[in-house]
Design a protein around this motif. Structure first.
Motif, PDB file in Angstrom:
ATOM      1  N   VAL A  62       0.827  -1.215   0.000  1.00 39.93           N
ATOM      2  CA  VAL A  62       0.000   0.000   0.000  1.00 39.93           C
ATOM      3  C   VAL A  62       0.858   1.260   0.000  1.00 39.93           C
ATOM      4  O   VAL A  62       0.380   2.352   0.287  1.00 39.93           O
ATOM      5  N   GLY A  63       2.162   1.079  -0.342  1.00 36.96           N
ATOM      6  CA  GLY A  63       3.026   2.242  -0.516  1.00 36.96           C
ATOM      7  C   GLY A  63       3.685   2.747   0.746  1.00 36.96           C
ATOM      8  O   GLY A  63       4.406   3.749   0.708  1.00 36.96           O
ATOM      9  N   ASN A  64       3.469   2.081   1.881  1.00 39.31           N
ATOM     10  CA  ASN A  64       4.177   2.515   3.093  1.00 39.31           C
ATOM     11  C   ASN A  64       5.677   2.356   2.836  1.00 39.31           C
ATOM     12  O   ASN A  64       6.124   1.324   2.323  1.00 39.31           O
ATOM     13  N   LEU A  65       6.425   3.394   3.219  1.00 40.13           N
ATOM     14  CA  LEU A  65       7.863   3.466   2.908  1.00 40.13           C
ATOM     15  C   LEU A  65       8.654   3.321   4.214  1.00 40.13           C
ATOM     16  O   LEU A  65       8.387   4.041   5.181  1.00 40.13           O
ATOM     17  N   PHE A  66       9.612   2.365   4.242  1.00 38.08           N
ATOM     18  CA  PHE A  66      10.383   2.103   5.455  1.00 38.08           C
ATOM     19  C   PHE A  66      11.872   2.202   5.171  1.00 38.08           C
ATOM     20  O   PHE A  66      12.335   1.743   4.116  1.00 38.08           O
ATOM     21  N   GLY A  67      12.613   2.753   6.136  1.00 38.73           N
ATOM     22  CA  GLY A  67      14.065   2.732   6.059  1.00 38.73           C
ATOM     23  C   GLY A  67      14.603   2.186   7.372  1.00 38.73           C
ATOM     24  O   GLY A  67      14.271   2.708   8.432  1.00 38.73           O
ATOM     25  N   THR A  68      15.404   1.120   7.306  1.00 41.81           N
ATOM     26  CA  THR A  68      15.821   0.435   8.538  1.00 41.81           C
ATOM     27  C   THR A  68      17.337   0.496   8.735  1.00 41.81           C
ATOM     28  O   THR A  68      18.102   0.215   7.800  1.00 41.81           O
ATOM     29  N   LEU A  69      17.726   0.867   9.945  1.00 46.75           N
ATOM     30  CA  LEU A  69      19.124   0.788  10.379  1.00 46.75           C
ATOM     31  C   LEU A  69      19.246  -0.493  11.197  1.00 46.75           C
ATOM     32  O   LEU A  69      18.567  -0.638  12.233  1.00 46.75           O
ATOM     33  N   ASP A  70      20.039  -1.435  10.707  1.00 53.68           N
ATOM     34  CA  ASP A  70      20.110  -2.727  11.387  1.00 53.68           C
ATOM     35  C   ASP A  70      20.773  -2.596  12.759  1.00 53.68           C
ATOM     36  O   ASP A  70      21.629  -1.737  12.972  1.00 53.68           O
ATOM     37  N   GLY A  71      20.375  -3.484  13.676  1.00 57.14           N
ATOM     38  CA  GLY A  71      20.981  -3.544  15.006  1.00 57.14           C
ATOM     39  C   GLY A  71      21.845  -4.780  15.125  1.00 57.14           C
ATOM     40  O   GLY A  71      21.894  -5.610  14.209  1.00 57.14           O
ATOM     41  N   SER A  72      22.512  -4.901  16.251  1.00 57.99           N
ATOM     42  CA  SER A  72      23.402  -6.059  16.434  1.00 57.99           C
ATOM     43  C   SER A  72      22.599  -7.326  16.735  1.00 57.99           C
ATOM     44  O   SER A  72      23.058  -8.433  16.479  1.00 57.99           O
ATOM     45  N   ASP A  73      21.380  -7.167  17.261  1.00 60.21           N
ATOM     46  CA  ASP A  73      20.542  -8.333  17.576  1.00 60.21           C
ATOM     47  C   ASP A  73      19.586  -8.592  16.411  1.00 60.21           C
ATOM     48  O   ASP A  73      18.514  -7.998  16.314  1.00 60.21           O
ATOM     49  N   ALA A  74      19.989  -9.479  15.509  1.00 58.35           N
ATOM     50  CA  ALA A  74      19.252  -9.698  14.265  1.00 58.35           C
ATOM     51  C   ALA A  74      17.850 -10.236  14.527  1.00 58.35           C
ATOM     52  O   ALA A  74      16.948 -10.070  13.712  1.00 58.35           O
ATOM     53  N   ALA A  75      17.651 -10.876  15.660  1.00 62.79           N
ATOM     54  CA  ALA A  75      16.349 -11.493  15.948  1.00 62.79           C
ATOM     55  C   ALA A  75      15.362 -10.520  16.578  1.00 62.79           C
ATOM     56  O   ALA A  75      14.172 -10.823  16.682  1.00 62.79           O
ATOM     57  N   ALA A  76      15.841  -9.366  17.023  1.00 58.35           N
ATOM     58  CA  ALA A  76      14.974  -8.452  17.784  1.00 58.35           C
ATOM     59  C   ALA A  76      14.044  -7.675  16.865  1.00 58.35           C
ATOM     60  O   ALA A  76      14.430  -7.291  15.760  1.00 58.35           O
ATOM     61  N   ASP A  77      12.794  -7.466  17.316  1.00 60.24           N
ATOM     62  CA  ASP A  77      11.867  -6.589  16.585  1.00 60.24           C
ATOM     63  C   ASP A  77      12.369  -5.154  16.680  1.00 60.24           C
ATOM     64  O   ASP A  77      12.850  -4.727  17.736  1.00 60.24           O
ATOM     65  N   PRO A  78      12.211  -4.406  15.610  1.00 61.64           N
ATOM     66  CA  PRO A  78      12.757  -3.032  15.613  1.00 61.64           C
ATOM     67  C   PRO A  78      11.917  -2.078  16.454  1.00 61.64           C
ATOM     68  O   PRO A  78      10.740  -2.316  16.706  1.00 61.64           O
ATOM     69  N   VAL A  79      12.538  -1.005  16.844  1.00 61.75           N
ATOM     70  CA  VAL A  79      11.804   0.175  17.299  1.00 61.75           C
ATOM     71  C   VAL A  79      11.425   0.950  16.035  1.00 61.75           C
ATOM     72  O   VAL A  79      12.259   1.107  15.150  1.00 61.75           O
TER      73      VAL A  79
END
Lengths: 411, 411
Positions: A62-79
């Motif tokens: 639906v066009g929602n645009l996301f930009g993610t900065l990865d963290g050290s804990d690959a399994a963790a849900d993002p803030v």
């Protein structure tokens, strides 16, 4: 160059101006409706800045645009930090854009300073928050939160007859990702207040603990078209007059209610719309809001009772259509407290408050602990070219956001 | 085949239907605005019928269309019978067209029966009587009567941005004749009542002795666009609310006035016209009418006083623009008496009455002794597709017209 505890205010302010220049008409007015060419150019700008900041860019269906900065804990849900970049007609430059660009600035500062987050940090720009072109409003975050199907959202017909799906495909922002794939551990939204409270009280930061419920309806009144000169007053069924009575009734009702209920009739159309013809039809919208669900229901009931009475007394036919209905939202107490603490730690005055406007946070609160941060709006003005927040307040809000995000992401 | 004392009712009714078929949209609604393609096709039809009837066709510089049956006295000023063929939006087929086509039918019968008129008889179709597209209304007859210059009329800008001059040239009806060249010795206009009086009283013919004054204004109210959710009620400057207050004030005023004054708000526009934005501007028209000039002035003054009070109380800015203003008209007593006598001679019940609507006769009364003949409107309905007059009444009105014209033309 700011220190590691601060953001790059010059960069944030520059981006606000640059994005605010996208969607200006020949008269200089800013209108960047969802799915428009201007929306495409705004999205191109923001996604370019995301990549420049080292974020991974994704677009959902639906066009929602996301930009993610990865963290050290690959399994963790993002803030997740989000808002929107679509605008109303003849808008200001801060509503929505401030939240997205401040989130981006926070992520970029973390990347630049090597802060080394544990949880990922995702910056979101949701589609069609304003709901001016496509209804309902807060459409993108509503789909993300599972409150509306992708199919229904894409089939939404705009005020100009185009569908959202066609328009997103046309501007190249119909992504492949299934909405809701990114499931945040917490959601924060930084926004201008769009009201007069913080400025009036001289407070720098609002820790938003709840949000008004919203009721949108379209009302259609039908009477008889007839000649304005020869039809005696007592024989008229004047749809325009009946519509005007509803507008004044709503004001009288909220004036008398001794409650924070607000009522607005923002659109109005008469047919056949000729000087010398009594209107056969009047169509208008009613926007009712209240932080208390029982009071909001009472206002809706009072309007319905008035419309019934009007139909009998004026001999007109009245029909209503629900365009949107959202219950009031209570935000996460823990997050609200963190915002208060972060403001205090930076020496910024802070108060708890209610959001008078709808925001994407309202939808995201269904999915994750959520809260909002407000900064003052000069004159309380918004949805208007005169919308303005002092640069110092814009920077202060972004730094409170940065501190709360740093705590939540850890590492 | 009618006798020499009657008209050809089948031909008249057939032409009304044929002209009423010109200007239908895809939905079947009739809209034949001045200077449009539909207007051109209607003019082509009527001027063709004029030629077929042996009339000499002339078009003046503002598009007024005339067909003249010469008389034996070449020096005599003609008797003129006129009305208009432009329509409102989603109109009926009788308003205006009946007067033009009944006049044409009368002239054609005189030609066919070799009646041998002394004075010439001119049938007129005036440009833009309705004033829906180009203002002021009754534009063509106003120019003919010397109340508006040709230049000003041709420069009139339509609701779609086109000028009347360009549109007349485009459709081939910018004639060479100087308006006012044809100077009538008397002017008659036959028209449907467009109101309920004749039908209600069971009277067949109205001898119209006067005509209401008309006051048209555009009112613009300016407030502040602001967010519908966050702006407390007491801080709003809501232009839409103020406009609604004017609409209800006007009704309250005429209800309380114990006079035949009528007030109509037929058009209304909000800006920016968005659900969640308080209107910064409302623009609407006010149509006030009264057969008495003093009472009409009093209604205008009451509106002006209310607008002043509103500006103070609601903190809005109010401006008004005069779109049209015509004094009430008293028609020629001798002509009114001839109409009564002609009706009586045909055994038709008749009453004197006031015209509630504006008509070209209002302008022509400045130039020549003038009067109007009304026939009943079923349900009093006009400016509406349901507009209807019984065929027997249409024929009766045309025959009264024929008798009065025969007397006036002599020979």
């Amino acid at each position: 160059m700011p220190g590691s505890r601060g953001i790059d205010g010059v960069r944030l302010l520059g981006r606000l101006q640059a994005l605010g220049a996208v969607g200006r008409g020949p008269d200089g007015a800013l209108t960047r409706l969802a799915g428009s060419d201007a929306d495409k150019h705004g999205r191109d700008l923001v996604s370019g800045w995301m990549r420049e900041a080292g974020l991974r860019v994704e677009v959902d269906q639906v066009g929602n645009l996301f930009g993610t900065l990865d963290g050290s804990d690959a399994a963790a849900d993002p803030v997740m930090v989000g808002s929107h970049i679509d605008s109303v007609i003849n808008a200001g430059i801060y509503d929505g854009c401030y939240g997205v660009l401040a989130g981006l600035e926070v992520a970029q500062r973390f990347a630049e300073t090597g802060a080394g987050l544990a949880r990922p940090l995702t910056i979101a720009a949701f589609t069609d928050e304003e709901g001016v072109r496509f209804q309902p409003d807060m459409l993108g975050s509503l789909v993300h939160a599972g409150g509306l199907s992708v199919e229904a959202a894409l089939a939404s017909v705009g005020t100009d007859g185009a569908t959202l799906g066609d328009e997103l495909a046309r501007i190249g922002y119909a992504g492949a990702m299934v909405p809701g794939t990114i499931r945040p551990s917490a959601y924060l939204e930084l926004h201008i207040e769009q009201g007069p409270v913080l400025e009036h009280e001289g407070v720098r930061i609002g820790a938003v603990e709840n949000l008004q419920g919203i009721s949108w309806q379209r009302v259609t009144i039908e009477g008889d078209a007839n000649h304005a000169g020869t039809t005696p007053i007592r024989m008229r069924r004047d749809a325009g007059l009946a519509a005007a009575r509803v507008v004044t009734f709503l004001r009288d009702h909220v004036d008398a209610s001794n409650a924070p209920t607000v009522a607005t009739v923002g659109t109005m159309r008469f047919e056949p719309d000729a000087i010398n013809v009594i209107p056969s039809r009047a169509t208008f919208t009613v926007d009712l809001r209240d932080p208390d669900e029982d009071r909001l229901k009472a206002a809706e009931a009072a309007l319905a009772a008035y419309l019934d009475r009007l139909a009998r007394q004026d001999g007109v036919t009245v029909s209503t259509e629900r365009l949107a209905r959202f219950d009031p939202v209570i935000f996460d107490e823990g997050l609200v407290r963190r915002i208060e603490q972060a403001a205090r730690a930076r020496g910024l005055s802070c108060r708890r408050m209610t959001s008078g406007a709808g925001h994407d946070a309202q939808m995201m609160a269904r999915l994750a602990p959520s809260a909002m941060i407000f900064v003052p709006s000069v004159g309380g003005i918004s949805h208007n070219p005169k919308e303005f927040t002092e640069p110092a307040d814009l920077v202060a809000g972004a730094e409170v956001l940065m501190d709360v995000v740093a705590e939540l992401c850890g590492g």
